[in-house]
Scaffold this active site. Structure first.
Site, short mmCIF file in Angstrom:
data_model
loop_
_atom_site.label_atom_id
_atom_site.label_comp_id
_atom_site.label_asym_id
_atom_site.label_seq_id
_atom_site.Cartn_x
_atom_site.Cartn_y
_atom_site.Cartn_z
N LYS A 83 0.86 -1.18 0.00
CA LYS A 83 0.00 0.00 0.00
C LYS A 83 0.89 1.23 0.00
O LYS A 83 2.07 1.19 0.36
CB LYS A 83 -0.93 0.01 1.21
CG LYS A 83 -0.24 -0.02 2.58
CD LYS A 83 0.25 1.31 3.10
CE LYS A 83 0.85 1.18 4.51
NZ LYS A 83 1.52 2.44 4.98
N ASP A 90 -3.06 -0.85 10.32
CA ASP A 90 -3.25 -0.91 8.87
C ASP A 90 -3.92 -2.19 8.40
O ASP A 90 -4.29 -2.31 7.23
CB ASP A 90 -1.91 -0.76 8.15
CG ASP A 90 -1.34 0.64 8.23
OD1 ASP A 90 -2.07 1.56 8.65
OD2 ASP A 90 -0.16 0.82 7.87
#
Length: 292
Positions: A11, A137
């Protein structure tokens, strides 16, 4: 037994604002996540009637009780009505301490893959809630959709972003997220803003200045990349990135990468490779196919 390959994508934090520190020591954040078509791969072999959980190869210096893959598997295993285990083989491409989500993505992929292969029956929200205990996350990787995040990263709002090509550069250093958030010099006073104002404004990373000060390698990598395109650090580092409108431009810059730096080019996507794989597996099961 069944074996399936599951992606654990990288990401990027396209911006990262630190709004303050909470009484519990965690930080209030505002950040924007997009996924990359690049990452680790977990090969999962299911063991019915056994509680065995193994990971190979072992990550150097990371015992099982600290490994997010094993911890995620054990959390889900505790929810099963009958014993099931797994042998997991990890193909590691994402650097540790890089700020591109390696450990969190691996944990999320473990939850999603084993939930499916073990027939645990948990929905996405339940898996995401489990993921918060593993890392801030993890939920965004579980959900698999580009998102604006608030809170400690658990409050997610899906967004649709331009799917550009990204050059990601990794300097030769490891940045410890906990150390950055504990540092008294970390800016913690960026005012909270609405999403539309954030999307229209200048994107920045509040951790970048501190990380460059603590890790000159990050400052040097960012300085080099800024010669070619607007660039920022992702997460708490160490990786830095730049966006390009097409793949060829990104690869032209990658070809000029100085010695001592590693890098890759990948497309940014709104739907993660993990979410696409899950859909393919479910469609294959519905059609009576085996996906491996």
């Amino acid at each position: 037994m069944s074996a399936t390959a599951w992606p654990a994508p990288a990401k990027l934090n396209l911006f990262l604002h630190v709004n303050g520190r909470r009484p519990d020591g965690y930080h209030e954040l505002q950040t924007l996540f997009i996924f990359l078509e690049h990452g680790d791969t977990l090969h999962v072999e299911v063991l019915d009637g056994s509680l065995e959980l193994t990971l190979s190869p072992a990550l150097p210096g990371v015992p099982d009780e600290e490994n997010l893959i094993i911890r995620a598997a054990r959390m889900l295993q505790a929810r099963l009505p009958s014993p099931k285990g797994a042998r997991i083989t990890l193909t590691k491409r994402l650097p540790m301490g890089g700020g591109i989500g390696g450990g969190s993505s691996d944990a999320a992929t473990t939850l999603v893959a084993l939930n499916e292969l073990w027939h645990a029956g948990l929905d996405t929200e339940a898996l995401a809630a489990m993921g918060v205990a593993l890392g801030a996350d993890v939920p965004v990787f579980v959900r698999g959709v580009a998102a604006f995040a608030e809170g400690v990263g658990e409050k997610l709002q899906p967004v649709t972003l331009p799917e550009r090509w990204y050059l990601v550069v990794k300097p030769d250093c490891h940045v410890a997220t906990a150390a950055i958030f504990k540092d008294p010099d970390l800016p913690r006073n960026t005012p909270k803003m609405g999403l539309q104002d954030l999307l229209a404004g200048e994107w920045k990373n509040d951790c970048e200045g501190l990380v460059k000060k603590r890790h000159p390698e990050v400052a040097n990598a960012l300085g080099w990349l800024l010669e070619y395109a607007p660039s920022r650090m992702t997460g708490t580092g160490a990786c830095v990135f730049a966006a390009f409108e097409d793949e060829s431009l990104a690869r032209e810059v990658l070809a000029k990468l100085p010695d001592g730096l590693a890098g890759f080019v990948a497309k940014g996507v709104n739907i993660s490779p993990l979410a696409n794989t899950l859909q393919q597996v479910r469609e294959g099961v519905a059609a009576g196919l085996t996906i491996g």
